[in-house]
Scaffold this active site. Structure first.
Site, PDB file in Angstrom:
ATOM      1  N   CYS A   1      11.549   4.478   4.837  1.00 34.28           N
ATOM      2  CA  CYS A   1      11.827   3.863   6.154  1.00 34.28           C
ATOM      3  C   CYS A   1      12.590   2.539   6.028  1.00 34.28           C
ATOM      4  O   CYS A   1      13.088   2.015   7.022  1.00 34.28           O
ATOM      5  CB  CYS A   1      10.540   3.648   6.919  1.00 34.28           C
ATOM      6  SG  CYS A   1       9.591   5.165   7.072  1.00 34.28           S
TER       7      CYS A   1
ATOM      8  N   HIS B   1      11.600  -1.375  12.532  1.00 34.01           N
ATOM      9  CA  HIS B   1      11.404   0.053  12.283  1.00 34.01           C
ATOM     10  C   HIS B   1      10.411   0.596  13.314  1.00 34.01           C
ATOM     11  O   HIS B   1       9.376  -0.015  13.580  1.00 34.01           O
ATOM     12  CB  HIS B   1      10.877   0.256  10.864  1.00 34.01           C
ATOM     13  CG  HIS B   1      10.430   1.648  10.609  1.00 34.01           C
ATOM     14  ND1 HIS B   1      11.205   2.740  10.914  1.00 34.01           N
ATOM     15  CD2 HIS B   1       9.263   2.144  10.103  1.00 34.01           C
ATOM     16  CE1 HIS B   1      10.550   3.843  10.596  1.00 34.01           C
ATOM     17  NE2 HIS B   1       9.367   3.512  10.112  1.00 34.01           N
TER      18      HIS B   1
ATOM     19  N   ASN C   1       9.252   8.293  15.040  1.00 32.02           N
ATOM     20  CA  ASN C   1       9.603   7.577  13.809  1.00 32.02           C
ATOM     21  C   ASN C   1      10.662   8.392  13.057  1.00 32.02           C
ATOM     22  O   ASN C   1      10.399   9.520  12.664  1.00 32.02           O
ATOM     23  CB  ASN C   1       8.306   7.431  12.973  1.00 32.02           C
ATOM     24  CG  ASN C   1       8.532   6.759  11.635  1.00 32.02           C
ATOM     25  OD1 ASN C   1       9.671   6.616  11.172  1.00 32.02           O
ATOM     26  ND2 ASN C   1       7.450   6.363  10.991  1.00 32.02           N
TER      27      ASN C   1
HETATM   28  N1  COA Z   1      -4.044  14.700  18.056  1.00 33.13           N
HETATM   29  C1  COA Z   1      -5.352  14.577  18.314  1.00 33.13           C
HETATM   30  N2  COA Z   1      -6.251  14.102  17.440  1.00 33.13           N
HETATM   31  C2  COA Z   1      -5.769  13.695  16.242  1.00 33.13           C
HETATM   32  C3  COA Z   1      -4.403  13.778  15.900  1.00 33.13           C
HETATM   33  C4  COA Z   1      -3.528  14.309  16.864  1.00 33.13           C
HETATM   34  N3  COA Z   1      -2.211  14.431  16.649  1.00 33.13           N
HETATM   35  N4  COA Z   1      -4.246  13.310  14.662  1.00 33.13           N
HETATM   36  C5  COA Z   1      -5.456  12.929  14.215  1.00 33.13           C
HETATM   37  N5  COA Z   1      -6.376  13.166  15.175  1.00 33.13           N
HETATM   38  C6  COA Z   1      -7.815  12.903  15.128  1.00 33.13           C
HETATM   39  C7  COA Z   1      -8.352  12.821  13.727  1.00 33.13           C
HETATM   40  O1  COA Z   1      -8.659  14.109  13.238  1.00 33.13           O
HETATM   41  C8  COA Z   1      -9.592  11.980  13.923  1.00 33.13           C
HETATM   42  O2  COA Z   1     -10.607  12.802  14.443  1.00 33.13           O
HETATM   43  P1  COA Z   1     -12.138  12.606  13.964  1.00 33.13           P
HETATM   44  O3  COA Z   1     -12.493  11.207  14.396  1.00 33.13           O
HETATM   45  O4  COA Z   1     -12.847  13.677  14.708  1.00 33.13           O
HETATM   46  O5  COA Z   1     -12.112  12.772  12.488  1.00 33.13           O
HETATM   47  C9  COA Z   1      -9.196  11.016  15.049  1.00 33.13           C
HETATM   48  O6  COA Z   1      -8.058  11.607  15.691  1.00 33.13           O
HETATM   49  C10 COA Z   1      -8.851   9.624  14.575  1.00 33.13           C
HETATM   50  O7  COA Z   1      -7.955   9.768  13.462  1.00 33.13           O
HETATM   51  P2  COA Z   1      -7.458   8.500  12.713  1.00 33.13           P
HETATM   52  O8  COA Z   1      -6.530   8.938  11.617  1.00 33.13           O
HETATM   53  O9  COA Z   1      -8.619   7.622  12.361  1.00 33.13           O
HETATM   54  O10 COA Z   1      -6.621   7.805  13.875  1.00 33.13           O
HETATM   55  P3  COA Z   1      -6.003   6.363  13.916  1.00 33.13           P
HETATM   56  O11 COA Z   1      -6.591   5.638  15.068  1.00 33.13           O
HETATM   57  O12 COA Z   1      -5.989   5.688  12.584  1.00 33.13           O
HETATM   58  O13 COA Z   1      -4.496   6.684  14.287  1.00 33.13           O
HETATM   59  C11 COA Z   1      -2.297   6.876  13.311  1.00 33.13           C
HETATM   60  C12 COA Z   1      -3.715   7.460  13.420  1.00 33.13           C
HETATM   61  C13 COA Z   1      -1.518   7.740  12.350  1.00 33.13           C
HETATM   62  C14 COA Z   1      -1.662   6.926  14.683  1.00 33.13           C
HETATM   63  C15 COA Z   1      -2.409   5.418  12.815  1.00 33.13           C
HETATM   64  O14 COA Z   1      -3.219   5.339  11.668  1.00 33.13           O
HETATM   65  C16 COA Z   1      -1.054   4.860  12.498  1.00 33.13           C
HETATM   66  O15 COA Z   1      -0.219   4.722  13.357  1.00 33.13           O
HETATM   67  N6  COA Z   1      -0.814   4.487  11.237  1.00 33.13           N
HETATM   68  C17 COA Z   1       0.484   4.041  10.798  1.00 33.13           C
HETATM   69  C18 COA Z   1       1.269   5.238  10.397  1.00 33.13           C
HETATM   70  C19 COA Z   1       2.726   4.968  10.325  1.00 33.13           C
HETATM   71  O16 COA Z   1       3.256   4.267  11.125  1.00 33.13           O
HETATM   72  N7  COA Z   1       3.354   5.556   9.320  1.00 33.13           N
HETATM   73  C20 COA Z   1       4.753   5.486   9.097  1.00 33.13           C
HETATM   74  C21 COA Z   1       5.092   4.204   8.470  1.00 33.13           C
HETATM   75  S1  COA Z   1       6.741   4.222   7.984  1.00 33.13           S
END
Ligand code: COA
Length: 320
Positions: free
Chosen positions: A111, A247, A277
């Protein structure tokens, strides 16, 4: 002399995939995706390729800059999803636009790819080796997503962004760049297929895997620190900056960076809602969107910042 962005361009694939479209094929919802990320829809390729979108973005940037292909000395594409391992996407662009005398190569910094390309171009231009460069970020991330993994595939999109840079009296004022390979495993996409008969367990391809929370923590600490560093190096304060083009990974990351910098969110334009993204392409696509809207005026101070896989990051302050 400084490296100045004199033109921008971008290209998105035609197919729009909304969060509701995704909720019809996997267990997710518009509410989950938009509230956690700010993404409402993304563009995904059908027939388009990384190179084809790059060529369109490059042609638009050259037109915007008023520069012909013969004037381009250097082409650098930040990408992790080129159509081929070789030739590079940059060489494909060179051939398609007819930039006969340009040197062309790709950079893999995920990225941060466009930011790394900008810094490399700056080094070439500053030393006088080249005068005019075309830099791009271009991705077809839909090819490397696991469409059975709802926690990653809903986040990403496809597209390309480009900028023409040239030596000028003003432009890039300061740059900060970094890598931390020790944390690289939080965002991976493993190798390509290997059928070497002499190796017992050849590495097989696996799709993108991410520890979202670790990436989130990395972004909200590293990015504000990098921006502070680069703004200070430019002899400016956070208040002097007109726009922060970050980004586009997640709206909550952008809001957190704004808060940590004590800068108003209005200074952080976004394309997340309609693009998702797009890794290396996010920053140049966003820059092109705000440029085409006429928001960028000569003399304005703009921060660009990219961060992601590697882990890698790069921030720059530009005078427009
Ligand atoms: N739809 C519905 N539920 C989803 C899901 C989706 N697309 N993806 C994950 N879940 C669920 C998970 O299974 C989990 O369920 P559980 O509590 O029953 O186990 C729950 O949602 C929470 O998941 P979690 O991974 O803890 O969510 P989060 O609040 O951390 O959010 C991201 C996830 C990915 C949105 C967040 O961590 C994030 O934005 N991180 C940065 C990632 C990023 O920007 N990467 C690129 C960088 S270049």
């Amino acid at each position: 002399m400084r490296t100045r962005i004199i033109g921008t361009g971008s290209c998105l694939p035609e197919m729009v995939v909304t969060n509701d479209d995704l909720s019809k094929i996997m267990d997710t919802s518009d509410e989950w995706i938009s509230s956690r990320t700010g993404i409402r829809e993304r563009r995904l390729v059908k027939e388009e390729t990384t190179a084809a979108m790059s060529v369109t973005a490059a042609e638009r940037a050259m037109k915007n800059a008023g520069v012909s292909p013969q004037e381009i000395d250097l082409i650098i594409v930040g990408t992790i999803t080129g159509d081929y391992v070789t030739p590079s996407t940059a060489c494909e662009v060179q051939a398609a636009i007819g930039a006969d005398k340009a040197v062309a190569f790709d950079v893999n910094a995920a990225c941060s790819g466009f930011m790394f390309a900008l810094h490399i171009a700056d080094a070439y231009l500053k030393t006088g080796i080249y005068r005019t460069a075309l830099i791009l970020g271009a991705e077809t991330l839909s090819k490397i997503m696991d469409w059975n993994d709802r926690s990653t595939c809903v986040l990403f999109g496809d597209g390309a962004g480009a900028a023409v840079v040239r030596s000028d009296e003003t432009g890039l004022l300061a740059y900060d760049q970094g890598s931390d390979g020790t944390r690289g495993k939080v965002l991976t996409c493993q190798n390509r297929k290997n059928n070497n008969p002499f190796v017992k367990n050849p590495i097989a391809f696996s799709y993108t895997q991410m520890d979202g929370q670790e990436v989130y923590k990395f972004a909200v600490t590293t990015v504000p620190a990098s921006i502070r560093k680069v703004v200070e190096a430019a002899g400016l304060t956070i208040e002097d900056i007109d726009y922060f083009a970050l980004h586009q990974a997640n709206i909550r990351i952008i809001q957190s960076v704004a808060k940590r910098l004590k800068a108003p969110e209005e200074k952080f334009p976004t394309s997340l809602d309609h693009c998702g993204n797009i890794s290396a392409a996010s920053v140049p696509i966003l820059l092109d969107e705000i440029n085409r809207k006429g928001l960028l005026k000569p003399g304005m101070k703009i921060v660009l910042s990219g961060f992601g896989g590697g882990l890698t990051w790069g921030s720059a302050v530009l005078e427009w």
